[in-house]
Each structure stands twice: as C-alpha cells, then as structure tokens.
Design a protein around this motif. Sequence first.
Motif, PDB file in Angstrom:
ATOM      1  N   PRO A 162     -10.388 -16.699 162.645  1.00  0.00           N
ATOM      2  CA  PRO A 162     -10.287 -17.487 163.937  1.00  0.00           C
ATOM      3  C   PRO A 162     -10.394 -16.756 164.941  1.00  0.00           C
ATOM      4  CG  PRO A 162      -8.604 -18.223 162.350  1.00  0.00           C
ATOM      5  CD  PRO A 162      -9.023 -17.083 161.762  1.00  0.00           C
ATOM      6  N   PHE A 163     -11.121 -17.178 166.172  1.00  0.00           N
ATOM      7  CA  PHE A 163     -11.134 -16.538 167.431  1.00  0.00           C
ATOM      8  C   PHE A 163     -10.814 -17.770 168.621  1.00  0.00           C
ATOM      9  CE2 PHE A 163     -15.350 -17.724 166.117  1.00  0.00           C
ATOM     10  CZ  PHE A 163     -15.918 -18.512 167.219  1.00  0.00           C
ATOM     11  N   VAL A 164     -10.535 -17.156 169.836  1.00  0.00           N
ATOM     12  CA  VAL A 164      -9.984 -18.115 170.754  1.00  0.00           C
ATOM     13  C   VAL A 164     -11.130 -18.608 171.518  1.00  0.00           C
ATOM     14  CG1 VAL A 164      -8.629 -18.413 172.991  1.00  0.00           C
ATOM     15  CG2 VAL A 164      -7.518 -17.060 171.104  1.00  0.00           C
ATOM     16  N   VAL A 165     -11.537 -19.938 171.803  1.00  0.00           N
ATOM     17  CA  VAL A 165     -12.335 -20.526 172.650  1.00  0.00           C
ATOM     18  C   VAL A 165     -11.849 -20.904 173.981  1.00  0.00           C
ATOM     19  CG1 VAL A 165     -14.143 -22.182 172.898  1.00  0.00           C
ATOM     20  CG2 VAL A 165     -13.726 -21.158 170.542  1.00  0.00           C
ATOM     21  N   PHE A 166     -10.631 -21.601 174.086  1.00  0.00           N
ATOM     22  CA  PHE A 166     -10.149 -21.966 175.344  1.00  0.00           C
ATOM     23  C   PHE A 166      -8.731 -20.935 175.195  1.00  0.00           C
ATOM     24  CE2 PHE A 166     -12.183 -26.589 175.224  1.00  0.00           C
ATOM     25  CZ  PHE A 166     -13.398 -25.968 175.368  1.00  0.00           C
ATOM     26  N   ASP A 167      -8.405 -20.709 176.554  1.00  0.00           N
ATOM     27  CA  ASP A 167      -7.032 -19.897 176.749  1.00  0.00           C
ATOM     28  C   ASP A 167      -6.953 -20.166 178.398  1.00  0.00           C
ATOM     29  OD1 ASP A 167      -4.763 -18.872 176.176  1.00  0.00           O
ATOM     30  OD2 ASP A 167      -5.431 -17.014 175.248  1.00  0.00           O
ATOM     31  N   ASP A 168      -5.705 -19.455 178.736  1.00  0.00           N
ATOM     32  CA  ASP A 168      -5.396 -19.446 179.976  1.00  0.00           C
ATOM     33  C   ASP A 168      -6.002 -18.772 180.846  1.00  0.00           C
ATOM     34  OD1 ASP A 168      -3.139 -20.756 178.998  1.00  0.00           O
ATOM     35  OD2 ASP A 168      -1.817 -19.100 178.893  1.00  0.00           O
ATOM     36  N   TYR A 169      -6.807 -17.586 180.126  1.00  0.00           N
ATOM     37  CA  TYR A 169      -7.578 -16.577 180.873  1.00  0.00           C
ATOM     38  C   TYR A 169      -9.047 -17.270 181.551  1.00  0.00           C
ATOM     39  CZ  TYR A 169      -9.957 -15.533 176.706  1.00  0.00           C
ATOM     40  OH  TYR A 169     -10.682 -15.637 175.354  1.00  0.00           O
ATOM     41  N   ILE A 170      -9.390 -18.388 180.603  1.00  0.00           N
ATOM     42  CA  ILE A 170     -10.507 -18.986 181.086  1.00  0.00           C
ATOM     43  C   ILE A 170     -10.580 -19.512 182.485  1.00  0.00           C
ATOM     44  CG2 ILE A 170     -12.250 -20.767 180.596  1.00  0.00           C
ATOM     45  CD1 ILE A 170     -11.487 -20.190 177.599  1.00  0.00           C
ATOM     46  N   GLN A 171     -11.160 -19.188 183.488  1.00  0.00           N
ATOM     47  CA  GLN A 171     -11.211 -19.556 184.977  1.00  0.00           C
ATOM     48  C   GLN A 171     -12.038 -20.927 185.071  1.00  0.00           C
ATOM     49  OE1 GLN A 171      -8.962 -18.477 187.058  1.00  0.00           O
ATOM     50  NE2 GLN A 171      -8.315 -17.294 185.144  1.00  0.00           N
ATOM     51  N   THR A 172     -11.390 -22.014 185.547  1.00  0.00           N
ATOM     52  CA  THR A 172     -12.208 -23.125 185.939  1.00  0.00           C
ATOM     53  C   THR A 172     -11.776 -23.612 187.168  1.00  0.00           C
ATOM     54  OG1 THR A 172     -10.683 -24.904 185.197  1.00  0.00           O
ATOM     55  CG2 THR A 172     -12.006 -23.722 183.332  1.00  0.00           C
ATOM     56  N   ALA A 173     -12.466 -24.714 187.567  1.00  0.00           N
ATOM     57  CA  ALA A 173     -12.141 -25.292 189.072  1.00  0.00           C
ATOM     58  C   ALA A 173     -10.779 -26.034 189.010  1.00  0.00           C
ATOM     59  CB  ALA A 173     -13.343 -26.072 189.430  1.00  0.00           C
ATOM     60  N   ASN A 174     -10.150 -25.684 188.031  1.00  0.00           N
ATOM     61  CA  ASN A 174      -8.874 -26.657 188.015  1.00  0.00           C
ATOM     62  C   ASN A 174      -7.719 -25.855 188.060  1.00  0.00           C
ATOM     63  OD1 ASN A 174     -10.112 -29.419 186.666  1.00  0.00           O
ATOM     64  ND2 ASN A 174     -11.181 -27.601 185.453  1.00  0.00           N
ATOM     65  N   ALA A 175      -6.681 -26.610 188.235  1.00  0.00           N
ATOM     66  CA  ALA A 175      -5.274 -26.067 188.534  1.00  0.00           C
ATOM     67  C   ALA A 175      -5.072 -25.003 187.209  1.00  0.00           C
ATOM     68  CB  ALA A 175      -4.377 -27.019 188.636  1.00  0.00           C
ATOM     69  N   PRO A 176      -4.309 -24.155 187.536  1.00  0.00           N
ATOM     70  CA  PRO A 176      -3.756 -23.201 186.445  1.00  0.00           C
ATOM     71  C   PRO A 176      -3.003 -23.569 185.400  1.00  0.00           C
ATOM     72  CG  PRO A 176      -3.053 -22.142 188.629  1.00  0.00           C
ATOM     73  CD  PRO A 176      -3.728 -23.647 188.802  1.00  0.00           C
ATOM     74  N   GLU A 177      -2.414 -24.829 185.704  1.00  0.00           N
ATOM     75  CA  GLU A 177      -1.565 -25.450 184.417  1.00  0.00           C
ATOM     76  C   GLU A 177      -2.108 -26.121 183.810  1.00  0.00           C
ATOM     77  OE1 GLU A 177      -1.225 -28.049 188.231  1.00  0.00           O
ATOM     78  OE2 GLU A 177      -1.118 -25.983 187.745  1.00  0.00           O
ATOM     79  N   ASP A 178      -3.546 -26.414 183.844  1.00  0.00           N
ATOM     80  CA  ASP A 178      -4.851 -27.210 183.117  1.00  0.00           C
ATOM     81  C   ASP A 178      -4.468 -26.582 181.608  1.00  0.00           C
ATOM     82  OD1 ASP A 178      -4.991 -28.885 185.010  1.00  0.00           O
ATOM     83  OD2 ASP A 178      -7.160 -28.207 185.382  1.00  0.00           O
ATOM     84  N   GLU A 179      -4.649 -27.740 180.623  1.00  0.00           N
ATOM     85  CA  GLU A 179      -4.501 -27.011 179.227  1.00  0.00           C
ATOM     86  C   GLU A 179      -5.453 -28.078 178.428  1.00  0.00           C
ATOM     87  OE1 GLU A 179      -1.031 -26.056 176.031  1.00  0.00           O
ATOM     88  OE2 GLU A 179      -0.463 -26.980 177.961  1.00  0.00           O
ATOM     89  N   PHE A 180      -6.432 -27.364 178.070  1.00  0.00           N
ATOM     90  CA  PHE A 180      -7.466 -28.356 177.295  1.00  0.00           C
ATOM     91  C   PHE A 180      -7.476 -28.084 175.711  1.00  0.00           C
ATOM     92  CE2 PHE A 180      -8.996 -27.272 181.699  1.00  0.00           C
ATOM     93  CZ  PHE A 180      -9.644 -28.595 182.037  1.00  0.00           C
ATOM     94  N   ILE A 181      -7.276 -29.160 175.251  1.00  0.00           N
ATOM     95  CA  ILE A 181      -6.792 -29.238 173.733  1.00  0.00           C
ATOM     96  C   ILE A 181      -7.625 -30.581 173.094  1.00  0.00           C
ATOM     97  CG2 ILE A 181      -4.759 -28.197 173.928  1.00  0.00           C
ATOM     98  CD1 ILE A 181      -3.300 -30.787 173.274  1.00  0.00           C
ATOM     99  N   TRP A 182      -7.247 -30.799 171.935  1.00  0.00           N
ATOM    100  CA  TRP A 182      -8.180 -32.066 171.055  1.00  0.00           C
ATOM    101  C   TRP A 182      -9.482 -31.922 170.952  1.00  0.00           C
ATOM    102  CZ3 TRP A 182      -5.195 -34.818 175.514  1.00  0.00           C
ATOM    103  CH2 TRP A 182      -3.977 -35.021 174.689  1.00  0.00           C
ATOM    104  N   PRO A 183      -9.875 -30.676 170.354  1.00  0.00           N
ATOM    105  CA  PRO A 183     -11.259 -30.379 170.673  1.00  0.00           C
ATOM    106  C   PRO A 183     -12.403 -31.289 169.606  1.00  0.00           C
ATOM    107  CG  PRO A 183     -10.214 -28.666 169.302  1.00  0.00           C
ATOM    108  CD  PRO A 183      -9.266 -29.608 169.718  1.00  0.00           C
ATOM    109  N   GLU A 184     -13.515 -31.388 170.140  1.00  0.00           N
ATOM    110  CA  GLU A 184     -14.751 -32.124 169.625  1.00  0.00           C
ATOM    111  C   GLU A 184     -15.529 -30.892 169.451  1.00  0.00           C
ATOM    112  OE1 GLU A 184     -16.458 -35.746 170.316  1.00  0.00           O
ATOM    113  OE2 GLU A 184     -15.140 -36.249 171.751  1.00  0.00           O
ATOM    114  N   VAL A 185     -16.369 -30.945 168.418  1.00  0.00           N
ATOM    115  CA  VAL A 185     -17.381 -29.760 168.049  1.00  0.00           C
ATOM    116  C   VAL A 185     -18.653 -30.641 167.696  1.00  0.00           C
ATOM    117  CG1 VAL A 185     -18.124 -28.051 166.465  1.00  0.00           C
ATOM    118  CG2 VAL A 185     -15.601 -28.157 167.148  1.00  0.00           C
ATOM    119  N   HIS A 186     -19.656 -30.138 168.458  1.00  0.00           N
ATOM    120  CA  HIS A 186     -21.124 -30.622 168.179  1.00  0.00           C
ATOM    121  C   HIS A 186     -22.117 -29.533 168.228  1.00  0.00           C
ATOM    122  CE1 HIS A 186     -19.564 -34.794 168.635  1.00  0.00           C
ATOM    123  NE2 HIS A 186     -18.759 -34.360 169.807  1.00  0.00           N
TER     124      HIS A 186
END
Length: 672
Positions: free
Chosen positions: A146-170
Amino acid sequence: MKRIFVIVTLLIGSVLFSQTPTYEFITEPIDLITNYYDYMPGSYNALPIQIEIDGSVYIVFHARETAASTRRIYFSYIDEFGVPINYSTIAVDDFQEGYPGIDLDPVTGDPFVAWHGNWDTATADLEVLASYDLFHLSGPGMWIDPFVVFDDYIQTANAPEDEFIWPEVHIGPSPLTDKRRVYVIGKNIASSPVTGDPSENILIGYADFDVNDLNLFSNLDWSYSTIPLLDQWHNSPDHVRPFLSASVSDDGQIAFIGYIAADFENSNLTDQIIVLHNNNFGEGEFDFYSQEAHHEVWNPTPGTPQQLYFAPYLCNHHSSIFHDGNSKISFLGAMNLLIEPSSWYPDLPMLYTKVFNFDVTSHEFSFYDLYIEGENPSDNEPMIPWDLDEDGIIDSVNMNGDPVWVDGWPIYYPDPDGTYHENNFKITKNEENGWLAAVWNDGLKARYAEEGVAGYDDWLQVPEIAICVSADNGDSWSQPIFLNANETAELAEMIPCYVYPGDKIEDLGNNQGKLHLFFLDDYSWGTSIQGYGDNLGGMQKYCSLEIDFSCMTEIGEELISTSSINLTNFPNPFNPSTEIRFQISDLRQIGTTNLLESAQIDIYNLKGQKVKSLPVILSPESSLGKGSGTPNSYSVVWNGKDDNNKPVSSGVYFAKLKAGNQIATQKMLLMK
C-alpha cells in the motif's frame, strides 16, 4: 424453479403495466467471512463488488473477524462458477482501516483499491491508501505494498485541518495515448471553519497508467484538484451540505450527482438536485447544474393546516452511473414527506424510493417514482401516497374518516433516529442492453411488526432486499423483487442488510441478466456500531440471481372496458378483504329485466390471469348481494383468496364485473 412475487403498491392507468420480473438464484448465498463490524461494510457512495470480463468477482470491504480485533480491509475473489477461492486482508500491517473503494482496469482486469486508515501513527489524522492486485500476472492475491494517496503534506486550497477520507475509486480513459486514468475521490470529514457544520467538500486525486506501470509496482504520479464551488460552500456562513456520489464515463467525463438538504433557517439555498460535470478527464472546471427539488403537496387531513412537501432526504449513501451512451447520469435515492420548514410528517419519516436523472446534453433533470408509483411515475411530480390515481381526491378513508395512504420505508431498520446512518441505495447497469437495476433494503413490514400493526407479527426483525429493474435505460421500471427470510427459502433465518449489487449486470442471453449481490447477514437486529444492536457479528454473504428483463406485460382490452355501471371497492388499499360495490341505476342498461339473473365479478392479477370468481345475484334481497339503501345497489366481499381458497400475494388486482351486456372494471390494491 423460477418464481414471481407480484408485490405491487400502485395504481396504473395505461394499458402497459410493469410487473415483478421472474428470477431464480444462480448462486445461493454463500459465506465469505465473519464480520463483527456490523455497519456499512462497503463504500458509502460506490459499489464494492466488481465483475471481471470472465464473470469472476472481486469484493472489498472492512471487517472485524472477532469482537476485539482491529477493523481491517479485506478482499474476496469468487470465480466465474460462484466459488470463493481467495480472501485476505490487503495490507500486511495490523492497523485500523475502513471504507474501501474499488474499480477494475478495463485492460488488465487488475483491481485498484483505496481506503482510509491511520497509516502514519505519528499523527491522529487518517490517510487514504491505495494498492492494486496484479491479477493479469498471477490471478487474485498479488497486491502491491500500500502507498499513500492523500495525506497532510498534500497542499490544497483548503485549511490545513482538512482531512479527506471515505474514498471512491473510478477508472476511465486517459487523455494520454494507451493509458487509463484512475481517480481517487475523498470527502472532507472536517467541519466548516465558519459554521462548524459538516460540508464534505471534495479532493480529487488522479493518475495515468498502463500495464508497464503496474508491472513495475509503481505508486503512480498523482495530481490533485478540488472543486471551487464546494470549497466556497465549505467556507461559507451558509450551512450547505451536499450529498454526492461520483461516476466516470468511458469517454472522459466525470460527474458528481446528488442533492442538497438545505437548512432553511441557516442557508439561502433550497432543496436541490445538483450535478457537477466535467468532460475533460477531471481537469479544469466543473460545470454546475441544479434544479429545485422542493415539491409542495396538499394536506389531506382536516384541521391540520401545515404545508406539506416532498424533498430528497435520507438517501446520502447512494451510488451513481453514466448510461445510455454516456448521455444520462442517474442515482437511486428517496424523497421524504415533510412539514414546513423541515420536520417529519406525521410522526415518523415517510420515504419513497426514486431514481433521479440528469441529461448530459439538455442539462434537464427528471425523476421516476420507483416505489411507490403513482398514476404517472415519470411526470416529475412525486406520487401522493393518499392519491395514487392523481385525480386530486383522497383515494380512501378509514372508519374514522382519516385518509388512508401507502407508507414507505426503504431502510432496513425501523428506528427513525437511525435513518441517516442506515439508508443505502445503489444502482447498476448493463450498458449494451440498456438494462438497469436499483437495489436497496426495505424495512416497511419489519417496522409495522415493531409497531404492533395487525397481520405483521411474522415480520418482526425481517428486513427485505428490494430490486427493481429497467430494460429501457430507466424510461420505465418493474415492480420490486423482494427477498426475505419469510418468503425466500434461500434467505431463511437471515437478517440481510447493507446490500450492494455488482457494478455490471451480465447478459446471459434471451433477456436474462445476472445480478451479483453482496450483503451482511447480521446475527442480531440492528447495528452495534451505531448503538442499537448486540455485538454478535454477522456473516458477509455473496449470491447471484438470474433475472428476466422482459418485465412489461399488456393487459387485454377486456380488462380495460368501460361501462355506465359504477364499480368501486372499499377499503382500497385493503388487507385482507375488501367490499366490491356497484350500482345500476336502470336494470334495462344491462340488457335484462330478470332480477334473479346472476352477474359475475372476476378477480384478475397483473398478468391478466383470473384468480377468483364471485357470483352476484342482481336482487337487493339476495343473500349474495346486499342493498345499501340505493336502488339496484349491490356489493360482495372478496377475502383476498383465490379459487383454491389460498391467500394471494400483495399487489394490484382488477375486479371485472360482467352484467348482461355491460362490463366494468376496478383496480384494487392488496397490501399485506
């Protein structure tokens, strides 16, 4: 042996009638793994069961094998003959994992899976991990690390506390030659920094690959984007929470479809069906389309002036599909009957299953009254449960004069406080044939049993798997197949819940389709995870059905004949008996003056088969017909049994009166 369950709760006004399709089990329910995490084992908004080109099956889910073990991500592989030959965890390390998404590479058949878990134990934040199985090299079970796709180091336009989970895969096509593009889509578990309410804005990760990348065990090169409108809602003082699922076409489109359940007191928005659509492989802007989904309806109860309305609600766990040559996007959901501004009516939520559609070309929205139907299920007006024939008049009243209506409860568990967590609506397709299947858990009979409604004692703790199918890309739909422990021998003594269909319906020829199902047979009533059930675990099950997609039938003209005779029945709906009434203002109308000449009332089912004959003598003094104080007024009681004195199934029946040269018909609804 094939069976047909005509369990119908609608009145139909055209000559062409949908009916319940015949079906049989291809693979009876088989055990996969014991699961003590008895809640939503697959993805919230996607299908965890994927079908290989040879008919074999990959399933991914989370489970706890014992009451005290860690929740892990498992896969099961079932060969084309329905035999499970492999199951295991995907990751080696024992850490808390959950809610996997899966899709198959259309070229190699390799499954790509993503899930969330606390991989980096140095922080409390959850990461989204991914892996794929090199199925094309060695069959099932060769998962890369397994490898990481989303983690804290991923910079987005959102606040640092954002945490993206419940993934869909397509997985869909790539703009790069000879490659495919895999999308991992996460939703924000962090609440809005402005309102403190959840908003679930979205992070999209995508990567292009080919078979060489897979053979090299590549972690792929990932790019990331968000959807500015959803980020804006996340940071808005308005409380906006969209409930969306993703779908990817085979021509480069990606879309999110669902609804907004508006907070009228804290938002300027109304209830809406929405679509965010991109036709450039997920790159660039997403176009936003919406339509108000707040449908006011008239209140049938005297003395209660509240304004009633229908709106999409309590169907947040839905999947969606592109279909009909990628020209339509659809999802399965529900509408709830509410009182302004937003409370349940009357005391419990009443929900009715709908299919919601978006036309990619015209940008028009529509929906279909899947269950319960009304007279015109595709007219984009919700059926009214006390006015199914849509004539603006209450269909029936009880002995107290209160309106009688058809209830709906497309949720397996009866507790209204659990509806947000327990709803589960999924849709799948066969693109080549225009076949669709809508699958959900129905708990109306179990709820009636819980409430002590007479006649439902045997349904206590007996939920149902409900399946409707379409053979014309959703323009029309069948009545539901219901699978349950009481009437389906293959499910005897089971509590089937959290049911998911496979991502495709296989074509078996001769209008026969194979539908794969994955569900939990819970060992106690209710989920212990949400606090209303014992922690006894359950068994993850797989089965498959052969379904006949020729599910429309034409009732002969003799059943639709008109007459000057007034024929009615009361009550309607009824259980178990109804009084069939008719009036003849002038006996000369029927071509006879002999008061002792018998008339005939025959009862037909939806297939046009006669199930019961009821002779009636045209005399007010007759022991078989009784007067009601009106000249030439007669009635006879049908007890819901056939000519062999056996109870008939719930559904729509026709009373056909033949009196002399006159014929009259009446549609009747038997609800058990």
